[in-house]
Design an enzyme around this catalytic site. Structure first.
Site, PDB file in Angstrom:
ATOM      1  NE  ARG A 175      -3.811  -2.246   0.123  1.00 50.73           N
ATOM      2  CZ  ARG A 175      -3.600  -3.449  -0.429  1.00 50.73           C
ATOM      3  NH1 ARG A 175      -2.495  -3.681  -1.130  1.00 50.73           N
ATOM      4  NH2 ARG A 175      -4.487  -4.403  -0.308  1.00 50.73           N
TER       5      ARG A 175
ATOM      6  CD  GLU B  13      -5.715   0.503   2.466  1.00 45.84           C
ATOM      7  OE1 GLU B  13      -6.386   0.215   1.463  1.00 45.84           O
ATOM      8  OE2 GLU B  13      -5.312  -0.350   3.282  1.00 45.84           O
TER       9      GLU B  13
ATOM     10  CB  SER C 215      -9.317  -0.799   3.771  1.00 43.72           C
ATOM     11  OG  SER C 215      -9.867  -2.017   3.324  1.00 43.72           O
TER      12      SER C 215
END
Length: 321
Positions: A181, A300, A230
């Site tokens: 990520r 995130e 998320s």
């Protein structure tokens, strides 16, 4: 109060040849999927890459330029965003096309789901995971978006970008510095397109994989809510949702913001949440998980803009554990 008109006036005729759309005092809550947040001083939607390059050359370096995508993974603070926000237009940057038997070129404003569809029609495997990511290619490139065991870095061949001076760069996969990520590509680069590579696969198999992705989303994620996907990255060796659940934060509410009872790593706006409510809830969850497990959850969701005076939110609510 942010004064977009004053910003534009200060530039005189620097932007007179810009073909894209410029909106002063743009309401960012109309753009973000959370439907919350303060205004941008000015929002610029370039007509195409040439127009974007001209804009970047025209705007002085001391004026902030912030790039956003389709707003699915974005939290804007109540104090708004100074300077210009650049949002690539679907017309100029939203196409995806097959350029070889195994390669696809996609503009940075192309929805991930569209790339999955182009790959399916071409009989290209490896893109089914994009069918379940509610974002755009620019964001996927920046954060190495992934799902169902596949990440963007596995498909990227090269990325085309413009720097703050409007100069073009082509980055190879290795230049992106991908990890979970995350990418280490310079933050001032605006991605405009990318080339991806897949592999030949039977369309029935691709369709089955895409259907499985969609079923998973519909079964375990609150996809019909005002959410940013998320909220936190998965810590090494565990899942964010498990640690959030163990800390007693499933369904936790602050103001109009709530950690979803359905999937507790999804933060939702139940109707009237502010940017402050959402970020304060997120930091409350981080503080409780830190206290219960010693794990420091990492956001995130991308958070941008200024805090409103008197409504600042400290990381982990200021805990020093």
């Amino acid at each position: 109060m942010i004064r977009g008109e004053a910003l534009l006036a200060s530039l005189g005729d620097r932007l007179k040849d810009i073909r894209g759309r410029i909106t002063p005092n743009a309401e960012m809550d109309k753009i973000t999927w959370f439907r919350a947040g303060g205004p941008a001083e000015a929002l610029y939607q370039p007509a195409d890459e040439e127009d974007l390059a001209a804009f970047l050359r025209a705007v002085p370096q001391d004026i902030p330029v912030t790039t956003v995508g389709i707003g699915s993974n974005l939290l804007v603070r109540e104090g708004g965003i100074p300077g210009f926000v650049v949002r690539l237009s679907a017309k100029g940057f939203g196409e995806a096309e097959l350029i070889s038997p195994t390669r696809i070129r996609a503009g940075a404003a192309t929805p991930d789901k569209r790339v999955a569809a182009v790959a399916y029609e071409a009989g290209l495997g490896g893109f089914h995971f994009y069918h379940g990511i509610p974002g755009g290619i620019g964001g996927a490139l920046r954060m190495n978006a992934g799902a169902n065991g596949v990440e963007t870095r596995e498909r990227v061949v090269e990325v085309r970008a413009l720097d703050r001076k409007g100069e073009a760069h082509v980055l190879a996969n290795a230049d992106m510095g991908y990890s979970y990520r995350h990418s280490t590509a310079p933050s001032d680069l605006i991605f405009v397109s990318a080339v991806f590579e897949g592999y030949p696969e039977e369309k029935d198999a691709i369709k089955a994989a895409m259907d499985a992705v969609q079923l998973h989303r519909e079964t375990v994620q609150p996809i019909r809510e005002k959410t940013g996907g998320s909220t936190f990255k998965n810590p090494e060796g565990t899942s964010a949702w498990k640690e959030i659940d163990n800390a007693g934060c499933r369904g936790l509410m602050i103001g109009g913001a709530q950690m979803s009872p359905m999937h507790c790593n999804f933060m939702i706006n139940t109707g009237n949440a502010t940017g402050y409510d959402l970020e304060y809830l997120g930091e409350t969850v981080r503080a409780r998980v830190l206290e219960s497990s010693g794990i420091r959850l990492q956001w995130e969701i991308k958070r941008i803009g200024l805090f409103k005076p008197g409504r600042e939110v400290q990381e982990f609510l200021g805990q020093m554990l």
